[in-house]
Design a protein around this motif. Structure first.
Motif, PDB file in Angstrom:
ATOM      1  N   SER A 312      36.634 -74.185  -7.758  1.00 26.34           N
ATOM      2  CA  SER A 312      36.863 -74.848  -9.039  1.00 26.34           C
ATOM      3  C   SER A 312      38.176 -75.596  -9.025  1.00 26.34           C
ATOM      4  O   SER A 312      38.373 -76.522  -9.809  1.00 26.34           O
ATOM      5  CB  SER A 312      36.869 -73.819 -10.165  1.00 26.34           C
ATOM      6  OG  SER A 312      35.584 -73.265 -10.337  1.00 26.34           O
ATOM      7  N   GLY A 313      39.083 -75.192  -8.138  1.00 30.36           N
ATOM      8  CA  GLY A 313      40.346 -75.901  -7.996  1.00 30.36           C
ATOM      9  C   GLY A 313      40.233 -77.159  -7.164  1.00 30.36           C
ATOM     10  O   GLY A 313      41.245 -77.794  -6.867  1.00 30.36           O
ATOM     11  N   VAL A 314      39.009 -77.542  -6.806  1.00 29.85           N
ATOM     12  CA  VAL A 314      38.804 -78.758  -6.018  1.00 29.85           C
ATOM     13  C   VAL A 314      37.811 -79.689  -6.688  1.00 29.85           C
ATOM     14  O   VAL A 314      38.108 -80.844  -6.979  1.00 29.85           O
ATOM     15  CB  VAL A 314      38.314 -78.428  -4.592  1.00 29.85           C
ATOM     16  CG1 VAL A 314      38.061 -79.718  -3.819  1.00 29.85           C
ATOM     17  CG2 VAL A 314      39.327 -77.576  -3.863  1.00 29.85           C
ATOM     18  N   THR A 356      37.910 -73.236 -17.049  1.00 32.74           N
ATOM     19  CA  THR A 356      39.246 -73.734 -17.398  1.00 32.74           C
ATOM     20  C   THR A 356      40.199 -73.777 -16.216  1.00 32.74           C
ATOM     21  O   THR A 356      41.399 -73.959 -16.400  1.00 32.74           O
ATOM     22  CB  THR A 356      39.863 -72.865 -18.516  1.00 32.74           C
ATOM     23  OG1 THR A 356      39.946 -71.505 -18.077  1.00 32.74           O
ATOM     24  CG2 THR A 356      39.025 -72.942 -19.780  1.00 32.74           C
ATOM     25  N   ILE A 357      39.669 -73.593 -15.008  1.00 32.49           N
ATOM     26  CA  ILE A 357      40.522 -73.742 -13.822  1.00 32.49           C
ATOM     27  C   ILE A 357      40.603 -75.222 -13.478  1.00 32.49           C
ATOM     28  O   ILE A 357      39.578 -75.867 -13.252  1.00 32.49           O
ATOM     29  CB  ILE A 357      39.955 -72.952 -12.631  1.00 32.49           C
ATOM     30  CG1 ILE A 357      39.976 -71.444 -12.937  1.00 32.49           C
ATOM     31  CG2 ILE A 357      40.761 -73.236 -11.364  1.00 32.49           C
ATOM     32  CD1 ILE A 357      39.365 -70.593 -11.852  1.00 32.49           C
ATOM     33  N   PRO A 358      41.797 -75.804 -13.458  1.00 40.05           N
ATOM     34  CA  PRO A 358      41.891 -77.235 -13.150  1.00 40.05           C
ATOM     35  C   PRO A 358      41.432 -77.519 -11.736  1.00 40.05           C
ATOM     36  O   PRO A 358      41.615 -76.678 -10.855  1.00 40.05           O
ATOM     37  CB  PRO A 358      43.394 -77.532 -13.325  1.00 40.05           C
ATOM     38  CG  PRO A 358      44.075 -76.206 -13.188  1.00 40.05           C
ATOM     39  CD  PRO A 358      43.101 -75.186 -13.692  1.00 40.05           C
ATOM     40  N   PRO A 359      40.760 -78.652 -11.514  1.00 47.35           N
ATOM     41  CA  PRO A 359      40.580 -79.778 -12.421  1.00 47.35           C
ATOM     42  C   PRO A 359      39.183 -79.799 -13.043  1.00 47.35           C
ATOM     43  O   PRO A 359      38.335 -80.603 -12.631  1.00 47.35           O
ATOM     44  CB  PRO A 359      40.752 -80.965 -11.500  1.00 47.35           C
ATOM     45  CG  PRO A 359      40.135 -80.475 -10.192  1.00 47.35           C
ATOM     46  CD  PRO A 359      40.347 -78.981 -10.148  1.00 47.35           C
ATOM     47  N   ILE A 432      46.000 -79.915  -5.138  1.00 45.28           N
ATOM     48  CA  ILE A 432      45.368 -80.377  -6.379  1.00 45.28           C
ATOM     49  C   ILE A 432      45.934 -79.627  -7.571  1.00 45.28           C
ATOM     50  O   ILE A 432      46.262 -80.222  -8.606  1.00 45.28           O
ATOM     51  CB  ILE A 432      43.837 -80.194  -6.299  1.00 45.28           C
ATOM     52  CG1 ILE A 432      43.261 -81.128  -5.225  1.00 45.28           C
ATOM     53  CG2 ILE A 432      43.188 -80.469  -7.643  1.00 45.28           C
ATOM     54  CD1 ILE A 432      41.778 -80.924  -4.986  1.00 45.28           C
ATOM     55  N   GLY A 433      46.051 -78.297  -7.433  1.00 44.64           N
ATOM     56  CA  GLY A 433      46.587 -77.514  -8.539  1.00 44.64           C
ATOM     57  C   GLY A 433      47.983 -77.944  -8.933  1.00 44.64           C
ATOM     58  O   GLY A 433      48.292 -78.085 -10.125  1.00 44.64           O
ATOM     59  N   LYS A 434      48.836 -78.164  -7.954  1.00 48.57           N
ATOM     60  CA  LYS A 434      50.202 -78.607  -8.238  1.00 48.57           C
ATOM     61  C   LYS A 434      50.203 -79.995  -8.869  1.00 48.57           C
ATOM     62  O   LYS A 434      50.930 -80.262  -9.830  1.00 48.57           O
ATOM     63  CB  LYS A 434      51.008 -78.614  -6.939  1.00 48.57           C
ATOM     64  CG  LYS A 434      52.456 -79.099  -7.089  1.00 48.57           C
ATOM     65  CD  LYS A 434      53.269 -78.160  -7.953  1.00 48.57           C
ATOM     66  CE  LYS A 434      54.730 -78.586  -7.998  1.00 48.57           C
ATOM     67  NZ  LYS A 434      55.528 -77.720  -8.906  1.00 48.57           N
ATOM     68  N   GLY A 435      49.349 -80.863  -8.338  1.00 52.45           N
ATOM     69  CA  GLY A 435      49.332 -82.235  -8.833  1.00 52.45           C
ATOM     70  C   GLY A 435      48.877 -82.351 -10.274  1.00 52.45           C
ATOM     71  O   GLY A 435      49.490 -83.058 -11.079  1.00 52.45           O
TER      72      GLY A 435
END
Length: 634
Positions: A312-314, A356-359, A432-435
């Protein structure tokens, strides 16, 4: 869940029958197949070019400090091509998603005629969009954008894409028994003439615009018409019944639903997720998780939860996450003799947990339509997702069993390559998470960078994709994105009609009165209930597009933080989307895992109960959502 039968692009659909009774020979069928493949190829090329435009813009903006002024305009124009050509491809392949549960409750003898009527509705809606877009095209000649580009550059893709949809829709509608095709066409035409003839001849007793909007929605849903076309059908009836509305506004509103740079993050994140799955990054990460957690009680459940959270983080797309995780975990479930229905139920619930896990795509949509900071929503969703993951993991350990990890693999990857592959995947997730949570770059820019990372680093590290496979992946991603964004566009036209009917004001007055009487927490719980119900019926994204702008201002008036409100709304939507008996996400999960909804529903209820209880806690304790945003000043 249903799709449109008789895909024109499919090999078996080379011969069809017209409504006039003429037989289309195999040459015509092959021509339609070639047109479908050409549309797919063009969509894939447009997606690739769009990625490069945004990526080059990122390089110039952040590394060379020389922003490219025209990049956003070009990227938006390309996205409109992607949406409408991708939607045409999905229609040709019969992959638009709808609900056939209501239609299936009607007598079996009616089914062929009802399915055929649904085809005619799709063809009619596509034709209406085509005519409206032609009128819009004529109106835009001579107009220019803010940087001097001709305005018709944005309209031509709608004209051509809706023209292809009309062609494929008519071909699908004609591909049936001759007597059924003719009879259903005659009935649909007679109903249309009767309704609009009544309104024209007896204006004093005309059917109201709002009634036709509701009738189109309920009728389309009952016939199992795909949700994107249900929404466009309802709004088309509304526009046709109101002579004060120029017909070109219909296409204008549909096009406006996707003409936003931030929405480009959706196809880009979908593509990044599919690249991660196809080049072996996902399989290596899940195999490593199996080796680490496999011997723990409930290990397979823990792996499913963890893997879904990682992916989900991708990708941002829950169905893409389920496909990636389910495609690897489910064979291991069967090889270790675990219950596949239990595993499928947990897998569907992990998709709710990961909403709700980005993105997350739905977080992007919620932020966009409700004017909430997307970076803030991404940050707000992390702790609630962790709380739900912990709740699911606790239950998975309680009810789970130990397995032998050695039985889960047909072939074991050597440890060093496995660790290297998993590290590449984890770096991508972290990047991705940091960005997306730092606010340094937009979610669209981060998503483009993620695609390039998956292409270059993943390709060099694993070398598991040929050029042909890569081309097919771009076409598949473009089709998926077209299907998703066409629903967004369709919901935009319905939102416009609801605004004219002053539904937002009516809802606002009712909900504010309810909140003043029962309190803001009861308003939140009622909003959650609304989103659970409509998340199940409307496929998720349309529910957010329609109710997000309606309810968020009310929440703000009541002193509810919009980040908290947006987070719980997205979770509630996900709960409805994956809950039996009609949640489209659950049907898709069962299709991916090779299980049946009726068999999955019973073992799934305990996980749903845990999610529901956790959601209520999240609603009543805003600090879960607001702790991280407050800590980082968002």
């Amino acid at each position: 869940m249903s799709t449109v039968p008789a895909a024109i692009g499919a090999p078996h659909a080379a011969v069809a029958t017209t409504a006039l009774g003429f037989r289309l020979d195999s040459h015509a069928g092959r021509w339609l197949g070639r047109l479908t493949r050409a549309t797919e190829a063009l969509s894939g090329i447009v997606l690739a070019v769009d990625v490069m435009v945004v990526f080059v813009s990122v390089i110039f903006r952040y590394f060379l400090h020389d922003p490219v002024d025209w990049a956003e305009e070009i990227a938006r124009a390309l996205m409109i091509v992607l949406v409408f050509f991708g939607a045409a491809t999905v229609l040709a392949r019969s992959q638009h998603v709808g609900i056939d549960l209501f239609r299936d409750q009607l007598p079996a003898g009616w089914q062929p005629a009802l399915i055929q009527a649904g085809h005619w509705i799709i063809a009619g809606v596509s034709g209406g969009l085509f005519v409206s877009s032609l009128l819009l095209l004529l109106d835009t000649y001579g107009q220019t954008t803010s940087i001097g580009l001709p305005q018709w550059l944005y309209v031509y893709p709608v004209v051509i894409g809706s023209g292809f949809m009309t062609l494929f829709g008519v071909a699908n509608a004609c591909n049936g028994p001759r007597h059924v095709v003719i009879r259903t066409f005659a009935i649909c035409a007679a109903l249309a003439v009767a309704v609009f003839g009544w309104n024209a001849l007896i204006p004093g007793h005309a059917l109201s615009h709002g009634l036709l909007l509701a009738a189109g929605f309920v009728g389309g849903m009952s016939l199992g018409v795909p949700i994107g076309f249900v929404l466009t059908f309802a709004s088309l009836l509304y526009f046709l019944s109101d002579p004060s509305l120029p017909m070109l506004v219909y296409a204008q509103q549909v096009m406006a639903g996707t003409d936003h740079f931030v929405l480009l993050a959706i196809p880009f994140f979908v593509l990044a997720g599919l690249l991660m799955e196809s080049n072996g990054m996902s399989s290596r990460l899940i195999e490593l998780l199996l080796r680490v957690f496999g011997r723990v009680r409930g290990g397979l459940g823990l792996i499913t939860i963890t893997a879904t959270a990682f992916f989900s983080g991708v990708s941002g797309s829950k169905l893409a996450d389920i496909a990636a995780v389910g495609g690897i975990v489910m064979p291991a479930v069967r090889r270790t003799r675990q219950d596949p229905n239990e595993a499928a139920g947990l897998l569907a619930c992990t998709a709710v947990m990961a909403e709700t896990i980005p993105p997350c795509i739905n977080m992007i949509i919620m932020g966009f339509v409700a004017n909430i900071s997307i970076a803030g929503l991404f940050m707000a969703g992390l702790v609630p997702a962790a709380v739900m993951a912990l709740a699911l993991a606790t239950l998975a350990v309680v009810v789970g069993k130990k397995i032998d990890p050695d039985e889960a693999f047909e072939h074991r990857t050597p440890l060093l390559p496995l660790l290297g592959g998993a590290l590449v995947a984890l770096v991508m997730v972290g990047m991705i998470g940091k960005g997306v949570t730092s606010g340094v770059a937009t979610s669209t820019e981060v998503s483009a960078f993620a695609v390039i990372y998956a292409l270059v680093v993943g390709g060099l590290a694993f070398r598991e994709m040929s050029l042909g496979a890569l081309a097919r992946l771009f076409m598949r991603s473009a089709a998926m994105a077209g299907g998703i964004l066409f629903i967004v566009a369709a919901a935009s036209s319905v939102s416009y009609a609801l605004t004219i009917e002053q539904i937002p004001q009516l809802v606002s007055a009712t909900m504010i009165a309810f909140a003043h009487h029962y309190g803001s927490n009861m308003f939140l719980l009622l909003s959650v209930l609304v989103m659970v119900i409509f998340g199940a019926v409307l496929e998720g994204a349309p529910a957010l597009i329609i109710f997000g702008p309606l309810l968020t201002p009310i929440a703000q008036q009541l002193g509810i933080n919009p980040l908290h409100f947006g987070t719980v709304m997205v979770i509630a939507m996900g709960l409805g989307l994956f809950a039996p008996p009609i949640g489209l996400g659950l049907f898709a999960t069962c299709a991916i895992t090779g299980t049946q909804v009726r068999n999955v529903a019973r073992p799934m209820f305990k996980y749903l109960a845990v999610l529901l209880a956790t959601l209520i806690v999240l609603v009543l304790v805003p600090s879960f959502s607001l702790w991280l945003p407050n800590r980082f000043g968002l």
